[in-house]
Design a protein around this motif. Structure first.
Motif, PDB file in Angstrom:
ATOM      1  N   LYS A  28       0.843  -1.202   0.000  1.00 14.86           N
ATOM      2  CA  LYS A  28       0.000   0.000   0.000  1.00 14.86           C
ATOM      3  C   LYS A  28       0.878   1.252   0.000  1.00 14.86           C
ATOM      4  O   LYS A  28       0.581   2.224  -0.705  1.00 14.86           O
ATOM      5  CB  LYS A  28      -0.925  -0.005   1.216  1.00 14.86           C
ATOM      6  N   GLY A  29       1.958   1.205   0.753  1.00 12.98           N
ATOM      7  CA  GLY A  29       2.893   2.331   0.801  1.00 12.98           C
ATOM      8  C   GLY A  29       3.549   2.604  -0.541  1.00 12.98           C
ATOM      9  O   GLY A  29       3.977   3.721  -0.827  1.00 12.98           O
ATOM     10  N   ARG A  30       3.637   1.599  -1.367  1.00 12.09           N
ATOM     11  CA  ARG A  30       4.242   1.763  -2.693  1.00 12.09           C
ATOM     12  C   ARG A  30       3.195   2.009  -3.780  1.00 12.09           C
ATOM     13  O   ARG A  30       3.502   1.978  -4.959  1.00 12.09           O
ATOM     14  CB  ARG A  30       5.075   0.544  -3.033  1.00 12.09           C
ATOM     15  N   GLY A  31       1.931   2.189  -3.378  1.00  7.84           N
ATOM     16  CA  GLY A  31       0.905   2.600  -4.323  1.00  7.84           C
ATOM     17  C   GLY A  31       0.033   1.503  -4.896  1.00  7.84           C
ATOM     18  O   GLY A  31      -0.793   1.765  -5.772  1.00  7.84           O
ATOM     19  N   TYR A  32       0.173   0.273  -4.442  1.00  3.06           N
ATOM     20  CA  TYR A  32      -0.670  -0.812  -4.963  1.00  3.06           C
ATOM     21  C   TYR A  32      -2.039  -0.781  -4.291  1.00  3.06           C
ATOM     22  O   TYR A  32      -2.167  -0.415  -3.117  1.00  3.06           O
ATOM     23  CB  TYR A  32      -0.016  -2.172  -4.720  1.00  3.06           C
TER      24      TYR A  32
END
Length: 138
Positions: A98-102
């Motif tokens: 989630k932190g990487r945008g997924y």
């Protein structure tokens, strides 16, 4: 004949000590390849293996069944702890993603699809499309 009643999870089971001992003897070896720890006649001291009294003493059979039950419960508790640890690890991976945008919701759907047998997802997708078409959604 000694009977044992176990209650939990909304269920009650009543069985004989002899049946529990017989069932335990049919258990497969543990993961390490060894049988379960030696049965003792004293359920409060599981590490000191004591010889069992004669086979006709009901009290010893009750102690054996109690110890065996305790060992099973402890195994399940250890496995639940392992599962909890693994679930915590999975949560950390999701947080990292989630932190990487997924989009985690989509990733979970992707994982569900990957677990299905080949062709099963395609069949479900066609049926879903047919139902959506029938309802005027597409």
């Amino acid at each position: 004949m000694t009977t044992v009643t176990i209650s939990g999870g909304g269920q009650t089971i009543t069985t004989t000590v002899a049946a529990m001992v017989a069932a335990a003897d049919r258990l497969p070896p543990t993961r390490a390849g060894a049988r379960a720890p030696a049965r003792t006649s004293n359920p409060t001291s599981p590490r000191r293996s004591q010889p069992m009294a004669g086979p006709d003493t009901t009290e010893d059979k009750g102690s054996i069944a109690a110890q065996e039950l305790r060992l099973f419960v402890e195994r399940v508790e250890r496995l639940r702890e392992e599962i909890k640890g693994l679930n915590d690890d999975v949560s950390e991976v999701y947080k990292e993603m989630k932190g990487r945008g997924y989009d985690i919701k989509i990733v979970k759907k992707l994982l569900t699809i990957r677990q299905k047998k080949k062709g099963e997802h395609e069949e479900e997708s066609l049926i879903l499309e047919t139902y959506m078409s029938a309802l005027g959604m597409i």
